[in-house]
Design a protein around this motif. Structure first.
Motif, short mmCIF file in Angstrom:
data_model
loop_
_atom_site.label_atom_id
_atom_site.label_comp_id
_atom_site.label_asym_id
_atom_site.label_seq_id
_atom_site.Cartn_x
_atom_site.Cartn_y
_atom_site.Cartn_z
N LYS A 151 0.80 -1.23 0.00
CA LYS A 151 0.00 0.00 0.00
C LYS A 151 0.84 1.28 0.00
CE LYS A 151 -3.94 -2.27 0.54
NZ LYS A 151 -3.33 -3.60 0.40
N GLY A 152 2.14 1.15 0.30
CA GLY A 152 2.93 2.37 0.35
C GLY A 152 4.36 2.12 0.76
N VAL A 153 5.05 3.22 1.10
CA VAL A 153 6.47 3.12 1.48
C VAL A 153 6.78 4.06 2.65
CG1 VAL A 153 7.41 2.46 -0.77
CG2 VAL A 153 7.09 4.88 -0.25
N VAL A 154 7.91 3.75 3.31
CA VAL A 154 8.49 4.69 4.27
C VAL A 154 9.55 5.46 3.49
CG1 VAL A 154 9.72 4.95 6.46
CG2 VAL A 154 8.36 2.88 6.04
N CYS A 155 9.54 6.76 3.59
CA CYS A 155 10.56 7.54 2.90
C CYS A 155 10.75 8.88 3.60
CB CYS A 155 10.18 7.76 1.43
SG CYS A 155 8.65 8.67 1.19
N SER A 156 11.74 9.63 3.19
CA SER A 156 11.93 10.97 3.73
C SER A 156 10.76 11.84 3.24
CB SER A 156 13.26 11.52 3.21
OG SER A 156 13.18 12.91 3.07
N ALA A 166 5.62 8.77 -8.93
CA ALA A 166 5.92 7.44 -9.47
C ALA A 166 4.75 6.48 -9.33
CB ALA A 166 7.16 6.86 -8.77
N CYS A 167 4.01 6.58 -8.22
CA CYS A 167 3.01 5.54 -7.89
C CYS A 167 1.57 6.05 -7.76
CB CYS A 167 3.41 4.85 -6.58
SG CYS A 167 5.03 4.08 -6.66
N GLY A 168 1.38 7.34 -7.91
CA GLY A 168 0.02 7.87 -7.79
C GLY A 168 -0.23 8.42 -6.40
N LYS A 169 -1.23 9.32 -6.28
CA LYS A 169 -1.39 10.01 -5.00
C LYS A 169 -2.07 9.16 -3.93
CE LYS A 169 -5.60 12.56 -6.26
NZ LYS A 169 -6.43 11.38 -5.97
N ASP A 170 -2.65 8.02 -4.32
CA ASP A 170 -3.26 7.15 -3.31
C ASP A 170 -2.26 6.22 -2.66
OD1 ASP A 170 -5.70 8.29 -3.68
OD2 ASP A 170 -6.34 6.84 -5.21
N PHE A 171 -1.06 6.15 -3.21
CA PHE A 171 0.00 5.30 -2.65
C PHE A 171 0.54 6.02 -1.40
CE2 PHE A 171 4.24 3.14 -2.95
CZ PHE A 171 3.75 1.84 -2.96
N ILE A 172 0.55 5.28 -0.28
CA ILE A 172 0.85 5.89 1.02
C ILE A 172 2.34 6.21 1.19
CG2 ILE A 172 0.93 5.32 3.51
CD1 ILE A 172 -1.67 3.72 3.05
N SER A 202 2.89 14.00 2.39
CA SER A 202 2.98 12.79 3.22
C SER A 202 1.59 12.33 3.63
CB SER A 202 3.74 13.08 4.53
OG SER A 202 5.05 13.45 4.28
N SER A 203 1.43 11.00 3.78
CA SER A 203 0.15 10.48 4.26
C SER A 203 0.17 10.37 5.78
CB SER A 203 -0.12 9.09 3.69
OG SER A 203 0.27 9.00 2.35
N TYR A 204 1.30 9.93 6.33
CA TYR A 204 1.48 9.81 7.78
C TYR A 204 2.85 10.39 8.12
CZ TYR A 204 -2.12 6.09 7.66
OH TYR A 204 -3.27 5.36 7.49
N ILE A 205 2.92 11.14 9.23
CA ILE A 205 4.25 11.53 9.71
C ILE A 205 4.55 10.70 10.97
CG2 ILE A 205 4.50 13.82 8.72
CD1 ILE A 205 3.48 15.02 11.36
N VAL A 206 5.83 10.30 11.09
CA VAL A 206 6.28 9.56 12.28
C VAL A 206 7.12 10.54 13.10
CG1 VAL A 206 7.68 7.65 13.13
CG2 VAL A 206 6.33 7.38 11.04
N VAL A 207 6.66 10.82 14.30
CA VAL A 207 7.32 11.82 15.14
C VAL A 207 7.74 11.19 16.46
CG1 VAL A 207 7.15 14.15 16.09
CG2 VAL A 207 5.70 13.50 14.15
N GLY A 208 9.04 11.26 16.76
CA GLY A 208 9.54 10.69 18.00
C GLY A 208 9.82 11.76 19.03
#
Ligand code: C5P
Length: 231
Positions: A151-156, A166-172, A202-208
């Motif tokens: 469904k998607g990738v982790v990236c910067s 590359a993958c369309g705006k629905d790709f997470i 971004s679809s989700y941000i990971v914040v520590g």
């Protein structure tokens, strides 16, 4: 839809649960990494799920397709909401991981790590003998993940637009490396603010640490939500 995921990089269950006790009304989406998982075992996931949180189990599986398939079935049995594999494990490995999810818990979102943000283009060329640009590699790995049914990738966050192109705006795209504009970067080099991550797509941000080390973690979390999710 966008959401904020808190990276619970604590070394014990006790510390993690004490941190989560700060949140009474809203139950944030949390990320459990390999440090906590390997020290506490699978019960840490079920315990946090039972408290009402969504869980991203960040174990970054990478092995032969058959082994990943079997391991991923066990991950899916935990009822996690999101988990991941390394895209460099090949399309077939990712396909086997997705098949395991489909068989056991299809609602789990499976994503792939493209290139770790700790890997620079120079290191990629020298250590891994990948003679491509980092951006080409990220885009190619994202397309491989999509081909495998993920469904998607982790990236910067800075690569979120590249991935969408590359993958369309629905790709997470799930993006760590988030800092408030008035804070120090710590050991992160390429960072963006929650508002900027929203703008880039971004679809989700990971914040520590901007949340876990804040004097008032609930306030810091709410600030992320307002900047990233708020209209
Ligand atoms: O504290 P901080 O906000 O830097 O935490 C970011 C989280 O995202 C950590 O759990 C870190 O391991 C993870 N992460 C990252 N960069 C990646 C992949 C994961 O910072 N490329």
């Amino acid at each position: 839809m966008r959401d904020v995921i808190i990276a619970c990089d604590f070394s014990s269950k006790q510390e993690t649960l004490a941190f989560l006790d700060n949140f009474s009304d809203v139950k944030p989406f949390v990320k459990i990494g390999m440090e906590l998982f390997y020290s506490e075992g699978p019960s840490i996931v079920t315990e946090i799920k039972d408290r009402g949180h969504k869980v991203f189990l960040d174990l970054k599986l990478h092995d032969i397709p058959n082994t990943v398939h079997k391991a991923m079935k066990n991950v899916a049995k935990l009822g996690v909401d999101m988990t991941n594999v390394h895209a460099s494990g090949t399309v077939e490995m990712m396909r086997q991981a997705q098949l395991a999810i489909d068989e056991v818990n299809p609602s789990t979102i499976l994503i792939a790590v493209t290139q770790l943000t700790s890997t620079s283009e120079e290191i990629m060329k020298q250590d891994l003998l990948i003679n491509e640009t980092l951006n080409n590699t990220v885009a190619h790995y994202a397309k491989n993940a999509q081909k495998a049914g993920l469904k998607g990738v982790v990236c910067s966050p800075l690569e979120a637009r590249l991935v969408a192109d590359a993958c369309g705006k629905d790709f997470i795209s799930v993006t760590p490396g988030i800092r408030f504009d008035d804070a120090s970067k710590g050991d992160q080099k390429r960072v963006t603010t929650p508002a900027m991550a929203k703008e880039i797509g971004s679809s989700y941000i990971v914040v520590g640490r901007p949340i876990t080390a804040a004097a008032n973690p609930v306030e810091a979390y709410n600030r992320c939500v307002i900047e990233f999710v708020g209209e």
